[in-house]
Design a protein around this motif. Structure first.
Motif, PDB file in Angstrom:
ATOM      1  N   SER A   1     -40.792   8.761 -64.606  1.00 37.43           N
ATOM      2  CA  SER A   1     -41.533   8.174 -63.488  1.00 37.43           C
ATOM      3  C   SER A   1     -43.024   8.184 -63.767  1.00 37.43           C
ATOM      4  O   SER A   1     -43.551   9.151 -64.312  1.00 37.43           O
ATOM      5  CB  SER A   1     -41.281   8.963 -62.200  1.00 37.43           C
ATOM      6  OG  SER A   1     -39.916   9.023 -61.899  1.00 37.43           O
TER       7      SER A   1
ATOM      8  N   ARG B   1     -43.603   3.231 -61.397  1.00 31.76           N
ATOM      9  CA  ARG B   1     -42.466   2.810 -62.224  1.00 31.76           C
ATOM     10  C   ARG B   1     -41.484   3.955 -62.296  1.00 31.76           C
ATOM     11  O   ARG B   1     -41.886   5.121 -62.300  1.00 31.76           O
ATOM     12  CB  ARG B   1     -42.899   2.508 -63.658  1.00 31.76           C
ATOM     13  CG  ARG B   1     -43.614   1.248 -63.871  1.00 31.76           C
ATOM     14  CD  ARG B   1     -44.030   1.195 -65.329  1.00 31.76           C
ATOM     15  NE  ARG B   1     -43.767  -0.121 -65.869  1.00 31.76           N
ATOM     16  CZ  ARG B   1     -44.115  -0.505 -67.070  1.00 31.76           C
ATOM     17  NH1 ARG B   1     -44.705   0.326 -67.902  1.00 31.76           N
ATOM     18  NH2 ARG B   1     -43.876  -1.721 -67.484  1.00 31.76           N
ATOM     19  N   GLU B   2     -40.205   3.605 -62.422  1.00 30.23           N
ATOM     20  CA  GLU B   2     -39.188   4.633 -62.620  1.00 30.23           C
ATOM     21  C   GLU B   2     -38.003   4.025 -63.344  1.00 30.23           C
ATOM     22  O   GLU B   2     -37.584   2.915 -63.035  1.00 30.23           O
ATOM     23  CB  GLU B   2     -38.725   5.212 -61.280  1.00 30.23           C
ATOM     24  CG  GLU B   2     -37.718   6.327 -61.442  1.00 30.23           C
ATOM     25  CD  GLU B   2     -37.319   6.964 -60.126  1.00 30.23           C
ATOM     26  OE1 GLU B   2     -36.922   8.125 -60.154  1.00 30.23           O
ATOM     27  OE2 GLU B   2     -37.403   6.285 -59.086  1.00 30.23           O
ATOM     28  N   ARG B   3     -37.506   4.762 -64.328  1.00 26.97           N
ATOM     29  CA  ARG B   3     -36.311   4.352 -65.078  1.00 26.97           C
ATOM     30  C   ARG B   3     -35.412   5.550 -65.228  1.00 26.97           C
ATOM     31  O   ARG B   3     -35.881   6.661 -65.457  1.00 26.97           O
ATOM     32  CB  ARG B   3     -36.679   3.842 -66.479  1.00 26.97           C
ATOM     33  CG  ARG B   3     -37.427   2.544 -66.532  1.00 26.97           C
ATOM     34  CD  ARG B   3     -36.539   1.308 -66.490  1.00 26.97           C
ATOM     35  NE  ARG B   3     -35.439   1.302 -67.405  1.00 26.97           N
ATOM     36  CZ  ARG B   3     -35.469   0.846 -68.651  1.00 26.97           C
ATOM     37  NH1 ARG B   3     -36.572   0.358 -69.156  1.00 26.97           N
ATOM     38  NH2 ARG B   3     -34.384   0.869 -69.392  1.00 26.97           N
ATOM     39  N   ARG B   4     -34.111   5.317 -65.155  1.00 25.12           N
ATOM     40  CA  ARG B   4     -33.124   6.375 -65.374  1.00 25.12           C
ATOM     41  C   ARG B   4     -32.346   6.040 -66.636  1.00 25.12           C
ATOM     42  O   ARG B   4     -31.863   4.921 -66.782  1.00 25.12           O
ATOM     43  CB  ARG B   4     -32.198   6.480 -64.178  1.00 25.12           C
ATOM     44  CG  ARG B   4     -32.924   6.993 -62.962  1.00 25.12           C
ATOM     45  CD  ARG B   4     -31.973   7.228 -61.800  1.00 25.12           C
ATOM     46  NE  ARG B   4     -32.704   7.807 -60.688  1.00 25.12           N
ATOM     47  CZ  ARG B   4     -33.054   7.148 -59.611  1.00 25.12           C
ATOM     48  NH1 ARG B   4     -32.736   5.877 -59.475  1.00 25.12           N
ATOM     49  NH2 ARG B   4     -33.716   7.739 -58.649  1.00 25.12           N
ATOM     50  N   LEU B   5     -32.244   7.026 -67.530  1.00 26.69           N
ATOM     51  CA  LEU B   5     -31.586   6.815 -68.813  1.00 26.69           C
ATOM     52  C   LEU B   5     -30.612   7.958 -69.085  1.00 26.69           C
ATOM     53  O   LEU B   5     -30.730   9.039 -68.520  1.00 26.69           O
ATOM     54  CB  LEU B   5     -32.630   6.760 -69.926  1.00 26.69           C
ATOM     55  CG  LEU B   5     -33.696   5.680 -69.710  1.00 26.69           C
ATOM     56  CD1 LEU B   5     -35.064   6.289 -69.748  1.00 26.69           C
ATOM     57  CD2 LEU B   5     -33.560   4.607 -70.741  1.00 26.69           C
TER      58      LEU B   5
ATOM     59  N   SER C   1     -34.790  10.908 -65.863  1.00 26.06           N
ATOM     60  CA  SER C   1     -35.571   9.985 -65.065  1.00 26.06           C
ATOM     61  C   SER C   1     -37.022  10.081 -65.508  1.00 26.06           C
ATOM     62  O   SER C   1     -37.597  11.177 -65.531  1.00 26.06           O
ATOM     63  CB  SER C   1     -35.441  10.351 -63.584  1.00 26.06           C
ATOM     64  OG  SER C   1     -36.259   9.518 -62.797  1.00 26.06           O
TER      65      SER C   1
ATOM     66  N   LEU D   1     -39.561   5.889 -74.068  1.00 23.20           N
ATOM     67  CA  LEU D   1     -40.055   5.047 -72.978  1.00 23.20           C
ATOM     68  C   LEU D   1     -41.367   5.597 -72.436  1.00 23.20           C
ATOM     69  O   LEU D   1     -42.334   4.857 -72.238  1.00 23.20           O
ATOM     70  CB  LEU D   1     -39.009   4.959 -71.861  1.00 23.20           C
ATOM     71  CG  LEU D   1     -39.433   4.180 -70.624  1.00 23.20           C
ATOM     72  CD1 LEU D   1     -39.609   2.695 -70.948  1.00 23.20           C
ATOM     73  CD2 LEU D   1     -38.407   4.360 -69.519  1.00 23.20           C
TER      74      LEU D   1
END
Length: 71
Positions: A37, A46-50, A35, A59
């Motif tokens: 953030s 913003r937050e993305r899970r990969l 994750s 990212l």
């Protein structure tokens, strides 16, 4: 008897911008998930899970590059 493995979690600060924005990379082991953030003043911007560590790092670097003024 069914033994369960405790979940392992880890978080690290990748970078801090001049305005106080912090980029955090958190990892979990079920499945391996990462994750990324952006946080400023205790607010998640913003937050993305990969699923890939390299993707998460790329990212985060892209967010850092995008937050800096052009020279």
């Amino acid at each position: 008897m069914n033994a369960t493995r405790p979940r392992e979690r880890h978080a690290e600060r990748l970078w801090t911008a001049a305005d106080g924005t912090v980029c955090i990379l958190a990892t979990g082991d079920t499945p391996p998930i990462y994750s990324v953030s952006l946080i400023r003043d205790a607010q998640v911007l913003r937050e993305r899970r990969l699923y890939g560590l390299a993707s998460a790092q790329m990212l985060a670097q892209g967010w850092k590059d995008g937050s800096q003024p052009a020279v």
